[in-house]
Motif scaffolding. Sequence first.
Motif, PDB file in Angstrom:
ATOM      1  N   GLU A  26      15.271   4.443  -2.654  1.00 18.04           N
ATOM      2  CA  GLU A  26      14.678   3.742  -1.205  1.00 18.04           C
ATOM      3  C   GLU A  26      14.628   3.136  -1.044  1.00 18.04           C
ATOM      4  OE1 GLU A  26      14.091   4.588   2.857  1.00 18.04           O
ATOM      5  OE2 GLU A  26      15.807   5.763   1.555  1.00 18.04           O
ATOM      6  N   SER A  27      13.658   1.570  -1.938  1.00 19.86           N
ATOM      7  CA  SER A  27      12.831   0.800  -1.931  1.00 19.86           C
ATOM      8  C   SER A  27      13.892  -0.199  -1.023  1.00 19.86           C
ATOM      9  CB  SER A  27      12.212   0.787  -2.746  1.00 19.86           C
ATOM     10  OG  SER A  27      10.679   1.599  -3.041  1.00 19.86           O
ATOM     11  N   TYR A  28      14.938  -0.567  -2.171  1.00 17.29           N
ATOM     12  CA  TYR A  28      16.258  -0.742  -2.211  1.00 17.29           C
ATOM     13  C   TYR A  28      16.628  -1.066  -0.708  1.00 17.29           C
ATOM     14  CZ  TYR A  28      20.658  -2.254  -3.259  1.00 17.29           C
ATOM     15  OH  TYR A  28      22.118  -3.563  -3.695  1.00 17.29           O
ATOM     16  N   PRO A  85      22.042   0.011  -8.252  1.00 15.74           N
ATOM     17  CA  PRO A  85      22.178   0.800  -8.049  1.00 15.74           C
ATOM     18  C   PRO A  85      22.113   0.797  -9.283  1.00 15.74           C
ATOM     19  CG  PRO A  85      23.226   0.394  -6.045  1.00 15.74           C
ATOM     20  CD  PRO A  85      22.920  -1.057  -6.729  1.00 15.74           C
ATOM     21  N   LEU A  86      23.264   0.052  -9.887  1.00 17.17           N
ATOM     22  CA  LEU A  86      22.896   0.412 -11.676  1.00 17.17           C
ATOM     23  C   LEU A  86      21.932  -0.252 -12.492  1.00 17.17           C
ATOM     24  CD1 LEU A  86      27.106  -0.280 -12.465  1.00 17.17           C
ATOM     25  CD2 LEU A  86      25.736   1.999 -11.869  1.00 17.17           C
ATOM     26  N   ALA A  87      21.617  -1.434 -11.677  1.00 15.17           N
ATOM     27  CA  ALA A  87      20.303  -1.194 -12.552  1.00 15.17           C
ATOM     28  C   ALA A  87      18.707  -0.632 -12.848  1.00 15.17           C
ATOM     29  CB  ALA A  87      19.668  -2.761 -12.182  1.00 15.17           C
ATOM     30  N   VAL A  88      18.994  -0.433 -10.771  1.00 13.55           N
ATOM     31  CA  VAL A  88      17.862   0.934 -10.927  1.00 13.55           C
ATOM     32  C   VAL A  88      17.760   2.070 -11.661  1.00 13.55           C
ATOM     33  CG1 VAL A  88      17.022   2.708  -9.397  1.00 13.55           C
ATOM     34  CG2 VAL A  88      17.292   0.054  -8.582  1.00 13.55           C
ATOM     35  N   ALA A  89      19.188   2.676 -11.734  1.00 12.25           N
ATOM     36  CA  ALA A  89      19.170   4.010 -12.887  1.00 12.25           C
ATOM     37  C   ALA A  89      19.207   3.618 -14.346  1.00 12.25           C
ATOM     38  CB  ALA A  89      20.873   4.761 -12.160  1.00 12.25           C
ATOM     39  N   LEU A  90      19.941   2.362 -14.424  1.00 13.54           N
ATOM     40  CA  LEU A  90      19.069   2.310 -15.753  1.00 13.54           C
ATOM     41  C   LEU A  90      17.956   0.973 -16.455  1.00 13.54           C
ATOM     42  CD1 LEU A  90      23.045   1.546 -16.932  1.00 13.54           C
ATOM     43  CD2 LEU A  90      21.922   4.137 -17.284  1.00 13.54           C
ATOM     44  N   LYS A  91      17.176   1.542 -15.369  1.00 14.37           N
ATOM     45  CA  LYS A  91      16.117   0.814 -15.657  1.00 14.37           C
ATOM     46  C   LYS A  91      15.183   0.847 -17.211  1.00 14.37           C
ATOM     47  CE  LYS A  91      11.863  -0.330 -12.709  1.00 14.37           C
ATOM     48  NZ  LYS A  91      10.862  -0.215 -12.153  1.00 14.37           N
ATOM     49  N   THR A 112      14.603 -11.168  -4.184  1.00 14.18           N
ATOM     50  CA  THR A 112      13.903 -10.174  -4.377  1.00 14.18           C
ATOM     51  C   THR A 112      13.759  -8.572  -4.663  1.00 14.18           C
ATOM     52  OG1 THR A 112      13.466 -11.700  -2.314  1.00 14.18           O
ATOM     53  CG2 THR A 112      12.677  -9.168  -1.841  1.00 14.18           C
ATOM     54  N   VAL A 113      15.462  -8.355  -4.600  1.00 13.02           N
ATOM     55  CA  VAL A 113      14.992  -6.865  -4.679  1.00 13.02           C
ATOM     56  C   VAL A 113      14.568  -6.423  -6.384  1.00 13.02           C
ATOM     57  CG1 VAL A 113      16.484  -4.794  -5.012  1.00 13.02           C
ATOM     58  CG2 VAL A 113      16.986  -5.826  -2.837  1.00 13.02           C
ATOM     59  N   ALA A 114      15.472  -7.812  -6.901  1.00  9.84           N
ATOM     60  CA  ALA A 114      15.208  -7.598  -8.677  1.00  9.84           C
ATOM     61  C   ALA A 114      13.291  -7.797  -8.562  1.00  9.84           C
ATOM     62  CB  ALA A 114      15.798  -8.478  -9.320  1.00  9.84           C
ATOM     63  N   ARG A 115      12.810  -7.969  -8.266  1.00 12.14           N
ATOM     64  CA  ARG A 115      11.294  -8.563  -8.342  1.00 12.14           C
ATOM     65  C   ARG A 115      10.355  -7.799  -7.356  1.00 12.14           C
ATOM     66  NH1 ARG A 115      10.857 -13.124  -5.476  1.00 12.14           N
ATOM     67  NH2 ARG A 115      10.629 -12.104  -3.950  1.00 12.14           N
ATOM     68  N   GLU A 116      10.559  -6.711  -6.959  1.00 12.80           N
ATOM     69  CA  GLU A 116       9.858  -6.255  -6.429  1.00 12.80           C
ATOM     70  C   GLU A 116      10.046  -4.491  -7.023  1.00 12.80           C
ATOM     71  OE1 GLU A 116       9.729  -5.903  -2.106  1.00 12.80           O
ATOM     72  OE2 GLU A 116       9.614  -7.579  -1.547  1.00 12.80           O
ATOM     73  N   LEU A 117      11.386  -4.191  -7.027  1.00 11.14           N
ATOM     74  CA  LEU A 117      11.643  -3.311  -8.327  1.00 11.14           C
ATOM     75  C   LEU A 117      11.518  -3.605  -9.842  1.00 11.14           C
ATOM     76  CD1 LEU A 117      14.643  -1.810  -6.255  1.00 11.14           C
ATOM     77  CD2 LEU A 117      12.497  -1.377  -5.916  1.00 11.14           C
ATOM     78  N   GLY A 118      10.488  -4.653 -10.363  1.00 13.54           N
ATOM     79  CA  GLY A 118      10.879  -4.253 -11.873  1.00 13.54           C
ATOM     80  C   GLY A 118      12.117  -4.654 -12.350  1.00 13.54           C
ATOM     81  N   LEU A 119      13.302  -4.718 -12.148  1.00 12.25           N
ATOM     82  CA  LEU A 119      14.499  -4.858 -12.503  1.00 12.25           C
ATOM     83  C   LEU A 119      15.148  -5.497 -14.219  1.00 12.25           C
ATOM     84  CD1 LEU A 119      16.769  -3.941  -9.942  1.00 12.25           C
ATOM     85  CD2 LEU A 119      15.515  -2.665 -11.073  1.00 12.25           C
ATOM     86  N   VAL A 120      15.810  -5.058 -14.759  1.00 13.53           N
ATOM     87  CA  VAL A 120      15.868  -6.716 -15.638  1.00 13.53           C
ATOM     88  C   VAL A 120      16.996  -6.992 -14.932  1.00 13.53           C
ATOM     89  CG1 VAL A 120      16.204  -6.936 -17.279  1.00 13.53           C
ATOM     90  CG2 VAL A 120      14.898  -5.048 -17.634  1.00 13.53           C
ATOM     91  N   VAL A 121      16.836  -8.079 -14.797  1.00 17.60           N
ATOM     92  CA  VAL A 121      17.948  -8.753 -13.634  1.00 17.60           C
ATOM     93  C   VAL A 121      17.947 -10.115 -13.089  1.00 17.60           C
ATOM     94  CG1 VAL A 121      19.666  -9.102 -11.328  1.00 17.60           C
ATOM     95  CG2 VAL A 121      18.915  -6.770 -11.954  1.00 17.60           C
TER      96      VAL A 121
END
Length: 215
Positions: A26-28, A85-91, A112-121
């Motif tokens: 939802e943040s994404y 979405p895959l990075a979010v699901a497999l975070k 921006t999305v990767a930073r705000e959601l703390g994704l390994v991207v």
Amino acid sequence: MADSDAIAPYAAHFTRPLADVAKDLESYAQLLRRWQAVQNLVSRETLNDVWSRHFADSLQVLKLLKAGDRAFLDLGSGGGLPALPLAVALKSPNHHFTLIEPNGRKVSFLRTVARELGLVVAVEGLRSDQVDSRETPVPDVITSRALAGLPTLCGWMQPFFGPETRAILHKGREHVEELAEAVPHWDFNVVVTKSDTDAEGVLLTLTDLRAKTVS
């Protein structure tokens, strides 16, 4: 508003609770809507149906993954589909995603999305043919959605292929023609899986990709 029902069929493949994945998605989605005003990230006609048309469509890739898949490479990431979405699901610290996208504004959005959601991207602001495959970890899985025809896409993917690499590609109703066009130039094994979200769409899983030798 988060639509957990749209992504629930894939929850068994998530590395964390459905509610946590839905919250991040939802943040994404909110970032996607905000940035869409200045950069065309997805089709405007689908922006109000992002959960089924984009998130669920991306997450169906999870069904085709293996337990040992850790390194992901996404070509022509655009607005981040299917990779984000895959990075979010497999975070998790164990799953790493490299996104390749040459458009500067889209690169800024992805970061921006990767930073705000703390994704390994990691996001590479280059075309795929500008990325040195020798300096890129060999991916377990290559993904791409709505980027190019299969013959062209094979040429972009092949430098990154290792012996165990698989490409999982979203394709539409033209996939039969695209496969026929690719066969004269490329050797590969392919498995065709019907899309969950598009009646005419499929996921193509390619292995053993190599250029045909010219006799």
